[in-house]
Enzyme design. Sequence first.
Site, mmCIF file in Angstrom:
data_model
loop_
_atom_site.group_PDB
_atom_site.id
_atom_site.type_symbol
_atom_site.label_atom_id
_atom_site.label_comp_id
_atom_site.label_asym_id
_atom_site.label_seq_id
_atom_site.Cartn_x
_atom_site.Cartn_y
_atom_site.Cartn_z
ATOM 1 C CE1 TYR A 62 -54.664 26.428 -33.897
ATOM 2 C CE2 TYR A 62 -54.541 28.373 -33.093
ATOM 3 C CZ TYR A 62 -55.291 27.451 -33.299
ATOM 4 O OH TYR A 62 -56.125 26.852 -32.639
ATOM 5 C CE LYS A 67 -58.247 26.324 -36.497
ATOM 6 N NZ LYS A 67 -59.082 25.282 -35.628
#
Length: 322
Positions: free
Chosen positions: A183, A187
């Site tokens: 993740y 990002k």
Amino acid sequence: MTFHPDNLPDLKGKVFIVTGGNSGIGYHTVSYLAEHGAHVYIGARSPEKATAAIANIKKTHPAAHIDLLQMDLMDLASVVATAQRFLALETALHGLVNNAGIMATPFEMTKDGHEAQWQTNYLAHWVLTEHLLPLMRSTAKTSPTPGSVRIVNISSSGHLMAAKGGIHFEELSLKESRPWARYGQSKLANILHAKTLHKNYGPGSPSAQSGEGEIWTCSVHPGIVETNLSTAVKDSGPGVASAFPLFRMLGMIYPADKGSWTSLFCVASQDMKAEQSAGYFEIHGRFGEPCWQSGAAKDWRLAEKLEDWTEEAMRKDGWIRQ
């Protein structure tokens, strides 16, 4: 910095796309833009959920002008088809909010051969943006006011959890890593993408200096927000997931409505300045959650390397033109 969506200007005549606009932060982003007169397209995988969201917004704002763009970010063919469909419908695009995403999900590879978080959060939005850029550039060129065209990438303070080095080009799937590392990498890529967009099309860019107009870009950390993503992290393993009950108890979690404010400021507020383009924003500076960026997020050379890798990979696979 103070901002409230009620202070947005009249947006009549302007066109926006918000991916993941059927729920959470995206839903409220769509609602506020439409309330102020914009024509808003919701990019969503489920036509049923998007249609229900549009109907719900229209209960409060009957004149809201909102349409559906069905797309599946886990399928790049769907993303390209959606972009082409939009380009056949509209002659201008003033704002793109790359909002949709998934968080700390179990390891999964998409049909296109990419790790699911990497594709959903970053690659699919990169492809969508690339196909829409010619229209956004032409919109900027014919707009009398600088900053009339903007791109917002929803990132997260979760980018701080990216593995050492930031982007692992040698093994982008990070199969053996924790979900949060995957993740974080996706990002981080959202932040770096905003930087390269600014360098190529923002204030002071060769495009702007040649009279082709300018596109303002930024990346956004919306804060810790109560959405369907925050409820999904319970299966992501120990650490951050177990902290959510504490965050709630301390009042550190925003409702999705307030989580949309930073996106709205960046994509449509008249108070945003040219020098803020390429910035990483979190308007609500709450105790315990400063707007920190990792060293990798500030690395312009890494941003260029990522852009080169992405363009080459997406061109090779046929998702953008040769």
